[in-house]
Design a protein around this motif. Sequence first.
Motif, PDB file in Angstrom:
ATOM      1  N   GLY A 333       0.810  -1.214   0.000  1.00 27.90           N
ATOM      2  CA  GLY A 333       0.000   0.000   0.000  1.00 27.90           C
ATOM      3  C   GLY A 333       0.842   1.261   0.000  1.00 27.90           C
ATOM      4  O   GLY A 333       0.530   2.242  -0.698  1.00 27.90           O
ATOM      5  N   LEU A 334       1.935   1.253   0.766  1.00 25.94           N
ATOM      6  CA  LEU A 334       2.823   2.414   0.789  1.00 25.94           C
ATOM      7  C   LEU A 334       3.508   2.610  -0.567  1.00 25.94           C
ATOM      8  O   LEU A 334       3.685   3.748  -1.033  1.00 25.94           O
ATOM      9  N   TYR A 335       3.897   1.498  -1.205  1.00 25.87           N
ATOM     10  CA  TYR A 335       4.491   1.623  -2.545  1.00 25.87           C
ATOM     11  C   TYR A 335       3.469   2.164  -3.547  1.00 25.87           C
ATOM     12  O   TYR A 335       3.822   2.931  -4.451  1.00 25.87           O
ATOM     13  N   ASP A 336       2.214   1.789  -3.401  1.00 28.67           N
ATOM     14  CA  ASP A 336       1.182   2.321  -4.298  1.00 28.67           C
ATOM     15  C   ASP A 336       1.094   3.844  -4.178  1.00 28.67           C
ATOM     16  O   ASP A 336       1.002   4.554  -5.185  1.00 28.67           O
ATOM     17  N   ILE A 337       1.127   4.339  -2.938  1.00 27.99           N
ATOM     18  CA  ILE A 337       1.092   5.796  -2.726  1.00 27.99           C
ATOM     19  C   ILE A 337       2.365   6.430  -3.275  1.00 27.99           C
ATOM     20  O   ILE A 337       2.328   7.472  -3.947  1.00 27.99           O
ATOM     21  N   LEU A 338       3.507   5.796  -3.006  1.00 24.59           N
ATOM     22  CA  LEU A 338       4.786   6.330  -3.484  1.00 24.59           C
ATOM     23  C   LEU A 338       4.800   6.452  -4.997  1.00 24.59           C
ATOM     24  O   LEU A 338       5.248   7.459  -5.557  1.00 24.59           O
ATOM     25  N   ARG A 340       2.346   6.859  -6.987  1.00 22.31           N
ATOM     26  CA  ARG A 340       1.474   7.943  -7.464  1.00 22.31           C
ATOM     27  C   ARG A 340       2.184   9.288  -7.393  1.00 22.31           C
ATOM     28  O   ARG A 340       1.987  10.153  -8.253  1.00 22.31           O
ATOM     29  N   HIS A 341       3.010   9.456  -6.383  1.00 26.26           N
ATOM     30  CA  HIS A 341       3.707  10.736  -6.201  1.00 26.26           C
ATOM     31  C   HIS A 341       5.093  10.752  -6.853  1.00 26.26           C
ATOM     32  O   HIS A 341       5.614  11.816  -7.167  1.00 26.26           O
ATOM     33  N   TRP A 342       5.672   9.576  -7.026  1.00 25.20           N
ATOM     34  CA  TRP A 342       7.045   9.476  -7.570  1.00 25.20           C
ATOM     35  C   TRP A 342       7.130   8.218  -8.429  1.00 25.20           C
ATOM     36  O   TRP A 342       7.559   7.169  -7.981  1.00 25.20           O
ATOM     37  N   PRO A 343       6.684   8.308  -9.687  1.00 25.12           N
ATOM     38  CA  PRO A 343       6.636   7.125 -10.562  1.00 25.12           C
ATOM     39  C   PRO A 343       8.023   6.680 -11.008  1.00 25.12           C
ATOM     40  O   PRO A 343       8.479   6.995 -12.100  1.00 25.12           O
ATOM     41  N   SER A 344       8.672   5.933 -10.133  1.00 20.73           N
ATOM     42  CA  SER A 344      10.041   5.479 -10.397  1.00 20.73           C
ATOM     43  C   SER A 344      10.057   3.994 -10.736  1.00 20.73           C
ATOM     44  O   SER A 344       9.386   3.196 -10.067  1.00 20.73           O
TER      45      SER A 344
END
Length: 434
Positions: A333-338, A340-344
Amino acid sequence: MADSPRGGAGGADAAAQGARAQNHPDPVTTAVTEAHRREWALVLAATARVTGDLDLAEECVQDAYAKALTTWSDSGIPTRPAAWLTTTARNRALDLLRRDAALRRRLPLLIEEPPDPEPDIPDDRLRLIFTCCHPALALEAQVALTLRLICGLTTSEVARAFLLSEPTMAARITRAKKKIAAAGIPYRVPDSEDLPVRVEAVLTVVDLVFTTGHTAPAGDDLVRTDLVDRARDLARMLRTLLPGDAGVAGLLAFILLTDARRKARLDAHGRLVLLADQDRTLWDRAAIAEGRRLVREALRRRPPTRYALMAAIAAVHADAERWEHTDWLEIIGLYDILLRHWPSPVAALNRAVAVGFGRTPEEGLRALDALAFEPRLAGYAYLAAARADILRRLGRVADARAAYEEALLFTDNEVERGFLTAELGKLQRFEGKR
């Protein structure tokens, strides 16, 4: 693989390569090599404050290191090598400036006070970072210049980090330094109104310094402790400068929480130990406690910064007393949010690995395979290593062996190569018994 997130330009190169060329280094050579690894940035930053010219400063620091090789053999290694090197480099710079008619032109600029009082900066290196991270430079040039000047990486090492040839990187660094000189970029921390614009670039650089040190791209050591320590120190300086900045708090938390595992990453024989197999009693609990406090502070900002999210992921790992207790769904879930804000692509790779543990190996493999045509991951060893691990768990031994062999092609760190070779050997022995 590991538990990682993952002109005048010749000065540090000459010092580093000269030291490495010694098959049996004497104490002086060893001392100069260590001073280069640990003190290069400090000496360069202090000299640049005198010269106001990065090329001249680097030339003088190179001369100081060369002089140390001969002088210390006669007079002995000084108690404070950094102080000796800084004094020698600055004296050399002043001597060159005195010989130059431009001294009359430079001196007023060197003693001129900035228009607004500078913040209380505890280290010249931070001034040099803000000089390197000026918005007049492209972000890649900012990062490359900082790795070169602040971290003392050789041009070859910087080129490897960017997947570029050494001549291309040398030209990029030279152009960046010339642009600093031509634009008259001042050697100081920016005024308060300009500071927020510059901080994001500085955070990016410190993050890359830490990542480069946490798992060294090449060499015999898994960790470059000098780079890890430098990144942590710089993050603490930024924290002093900007105590209310959520990005700074998040980055410092990420560094503390990730580096807290350092003692558990190698076994008694110097072999790599994966996160799943680490002795968690060796983790630095004080660093974890400080990191947790900083994560809570950083996450109060909405939307959260990418560093706060990266730190939150590291905190979830730190909270698990055993590997089996890891909350993989929270990490996904945290990676999903990450993302969205930082598509790396690297974040997407790490998310795919988490899916393979938190859901099913099949889902993880599909997520990894979806990244196969991502150009920024071409030649990225961790993608092949992650596929190899999931394929091994799925019992696809031949495919896993091919993936391990691919990962070995792109791995230059000897500790990681040793781990991959050992895993490949286990598969080959398994195949032989079938």
